[in-house]
Design a protein around this motif. Structure first.
Motif, mmCIF file in Angstrom:
data_model
loop_
_atom_site.group_PDB
_atom_site.id
_atom_site.type_symbol
_atom_site.label_atom_id
_atom_site.label_comp_id
_atom_site.label_asym_id
_atom_site.label_seq_id
_atom_site.Cartn_x
_atom_site.Cartn_y
_atom_site.Cartn_z
ATOM 1 N N GLY A 31 30.268 22.194 -6.636
ATOM 2 C CA GLY A 31 30.491 21.373 -7.827
ATOM 3 C C GLY A 31 29.202 20.854 -8.411
ATOM 4 N N TYR B 114 36.261 15.044 -7.049
ATOM 5 C CA TYR B 114 36.672 16.411 -6.759
ATOM 6 C C TYR B 114 38.170 16.573 -6.981
ATOM 7 C CZ TYR B 114 37.525 20.728 -4.234
ATOM 8 O OH TYR B 114 37.919 22.004 -3.898
ATOM 9 N N ASP B 119 35.028 18.883 -9.485
ATOM 10 C CA ASP B 119 33.573 18.845 -9.349
ATOM 11 C C ASP B 119 33.175 17.840 -8.283
ATOM 12 O OD1 ASP B 119 32.846 20.683 -11.196
ATOM 13 O OD2 ASP B 119 32.852 19.265 -12.862
ATOM 14 N N LYS B 120 32.027 18.076 -7.685
ATOM 15 C CA LYS B 120 31.558 17.106 -6.702
ATOM 16 C C LYS B 120 30.216 16.509 -7.063
ATOM 17 C CE LYS B 120 34.053 19.271 -2.989
ATOM 18 N NZ LYS B 120 33.910 20.223 -1.891
#
Lengths: 353, 312
Positions: A31, B114, B119-120
């Motif tokens: 991510g 997340y 997304d992180k």
């Protein structure tokens, strides 16, 4: 009976060889819209095309967990273990010799082969200096082009995450590229000292723009988000890094995307795919480091609609021309790896505003 | 040298001091409000982070920056009440619990990010909103002063207004008096019928409120996204700024401005090739020098009092 066992064993060995078992260890999390996501994409591509069996493991940001995880994974039956970034370098140097029968790939840095016993490690480097040369040349052309959002001063900016060799490799290429276009170019260089402080990144780049820069190159991970914000706020230009940052932000903030002229991309995905393909073909040079540049599609400027609309054709043609000259070896770009500190300082001082 | 003078003496430089100071000032006020009641809130960093996160998320969902701000501040206040519960009801160590809350926030925000966005690293895929900037009429037309004081983010103004409000609250209201009484001597306060627990709950709640504003400023003003661990030590710097200023909101403000000045200077200096190692050190050198001066003046003060006692 014995014969049967041998045959069975042989069949088993052949079967297990047929399907390469690969583990990708991420020292962080997916991510990041950049390196790690790109690496995972390469693994997925290899899974689809090359028929490997892959596992992706996110180790998180706790550095103390990385080494034991790598050892754990090496203890299991994976054939190839992939790690990345300079933070894994020393750990891999310690762990790889303990598992001589395993193969290791490390991307975006190299292990120190002089330490010995690292014949099972293949290091992938990116010639970010070559890509940054293009970025620098582009920035130098834009800053005095009289385009909108520019001033006549030949000043460009650079935002680095930390003062470390990988980042400085970008810087060296960027400065040389800019000087190639305009020997009198000035580069304002800032290091944030952190990769996850966007507020600080923004503040640093606002200071750059205030001091006459009209375009800045983002080499600072999530800190660099601040650069994009600063470009939008002051209505100046930005150059993205690692992945195509204009495409990442366009959905959320189209206005911001229109401030990113291009991005200097490291194609981690293609390089990992290439390494695995070579491994299956038995041609991957384990025991060595390889630097992938423009020729191997390891790096390159993002050629998207923003690049085409914002950058005039004559500049784009010039970039293509430089790309060709680098490919043919007619332009040699220096690298920060192994460069003595004095020489780096000399280069930095030569473009000091 | 020319660039140095040009960089430092420009109105934009002073403007940026106020902007850089804002999150630190909120954190310092949060520290102050908890410290006067004798229960220093170590979890400010985590509360700011939580608020920064929820501010972005809720503003993206609702399309309103103000509702986002409300959600961010609420999350921070809830976290501060939880910390108070751990400390006051379950009798855990306040410092340890505070640190635990910081680590929790750091992990939880990434986990939730997340969960909601896939997304992180950052909330770059979300279209979130930022709070407006405000031009002050009249002042904005004064040449230099207008450039420095006008056109700031609304939370920057709230931060500096809060300084006066907090100072008034602590020293001029009955509740503020109780807060100080509990902080100076909880047993004595208890003996005259003040509920120490209740007062400390209130102080923690107010502390969480300030931390919440600080966090929301980071993700809804400074930049327009949430990024992992984006507070990056500002909560702790706020604690230090408050320590410089003692139990006075104005002291906290000056402490924060000192840090803001050092930080803003470090940004500008770097642009003219002063080594980054040095400029990154600046805010901390300032701290040490300021603490030394503070300690020295305190010592002299004590000496003076003792001498006067002797005379008497």
């Amino acid at each position: 009976m014995k014969k049967l066992l041998v045959v069975l064993l042989a069949v088993f060995v052949v079967m297990s060889f047929a399907q390469l078992k690969v583990a990708l260890l991420i020292n962080g999390t997916l991510g990041d819209k950049s390196f790690f996501d790109s690496a995972a994409r390469g693994i997925k591509m290899a899974e689809k095309d090359l028929g490997i069996k892959a596992t992706i493991i996110e180790m998180g940001y706790d550095q103390s967990a990385w080494r034991p995880t790598l050892e754990d994974i090496a203890d299991q039956d994976y054939d190839v273990i992939i790690v990345g970034t300079w933070q894994m370098q020393e750990i891999l140097e310690d762990v790889a010799p303990m598992y001589p029968e395993k193969k290791f790939i490390i991307f975006d840095t190299t292990v120190d082969y002089s330490k010995g016993d690292l014949d099972n490690v293949y290091s992938i480097l990116y010639k970010q200096n070559e890509g940054s040369f293009l970025a620098g040349a582009l920035a130098a052309m834009i800053t005095t082009s009289g385009m909108e959002k520019t001033n006549p001063q030949p000043i460009i900016g650079f935002l680095g995450g930390m003062d470390i060799p990988v980042i400085n490799d970008f810087l060296v290429g960027y400065i040389e590229g800019a000087k190639y276009i305009n020997p009198n170019i000035k580069v304002i260089i800032s290091y944030a000292g952190a990769f996850n402080d966007p507020a600080k990144g923004k503040e640093l780049v606002l200071a750059q723009y205030r001091q006459g820069a009209d375009i800045s190159f983002n080499v600072a991970g999530e800190t660099g988000i601040g650069l994009l914000e600063a470009a939008k706020e002051m209505d100046k230009w930005a150059i993205g890094v690692d992945s195509d940052q204009a495409l990442i932000v366009e959905e959320k903030d189209p206005d911001m995307a229109w401030h990113i002229v291009t991005s200097m991309m490291k194609n981690v995905d293609l390089s990992i795919y290439r390494a695995l393909k070579l491994t299956i073909e038995g041609k991957c040079p384990y025991g060595k480091a390889e630097a992938l540049g423009i020729a191997e599609k390891g790096i390159g400027l993002a050629d998207n609609k923003y690049y085409e609309k914002i950058v005039p054709k004559k500049f784009r043609d010039k970039i293509k021309e430089i790309e060709k000259l680098i490919l043919e070896g007619k332009i040699k770009v220096d690298t920060a790896f192994g460069m003595p500190r004095e020489k780096l300082d000399e280069l930095r001082n030569s473009v000091r505003p | 040298m020319n660039e140095l003078v040009h960089g430092i003496l420009s109105p934009q430089f002073f403007y940026s001091i106020l902007r850089v100071t804002t999150p630190i000032l909120f954190a310092a006020l949060a520290a102050l409000l908890s410290d006067v009641a004798g229960s220093t809130n170590i979890g400010i960093e985590g509360m700011m982070l939580m608020s920064a996160f929820w501010g972005v998320m809720v503003s993206a969902w609702t399309g309103s920056a103000w509702i986002g701000l409300l959600a961010g501040v609420t999350s921070s206040v809830l976290l501060s009440l939880a910390l108070a519960y751990f400390y006051l009801n379950l009798k855990t160590d306040l410092v340890l619990a505070g640190i635990a809350f910081n680590i929790f926030s750091s992990g939880a925000t990434v986990f939730l990010l997340y969960l909601f966005t896939g997304d992180k690293g950052s909330s770059s895929s979300l279209k979130s909103y930022v709070l407006p900037k405000i031009d002050i009429p009249l002042i904005k037309d004064i040449p230099v002063v207008g450039d420095i004081l006008s056109g700031h983010h609304v939370l920057t103004y709230i931060a500096f207004i809060s300084v006066f409000v907090v100072q008034y609250f602590i020293y001029k209201t009955p509740l503020g008096l109780r807060l100080r009484a509990v902080g100076e001597n909880p047993d004595a306060a208890q003996s005259v019928g003040i509920s120490v627990k209740k007062i400390r709950y209130i102080s923690m709640l107010l502390s969480g409120l300030m931390a919440g504003f600080g966090g929301a400023f980071l993700s809804m003003g400074y930049v327009s996204w949430f990024a992992r661990d984006m507070t990056n030590g500002r909560g702790f710097i706020g604690l230090a700024a408050q320590a410089l200023g003692g139990h006075s909101a104005f002291g906290s403000m000056w402490g924060s401005l000192l840090f803001g000045l050092a930080e803003a200077a470090s940004y500008t200096l770097q642009a003219i090739r002063i080594p980054s190692e040095f400029t990154n050190m600046l805010p901390f050198i300032f701290t040490i020098i300021a603490l030394a001066i503070y300690a020295r003046s305190k010592l002299l003060q004590i000496k003076k009092i003792k001498e006067e006692e002797k005379k008497a």
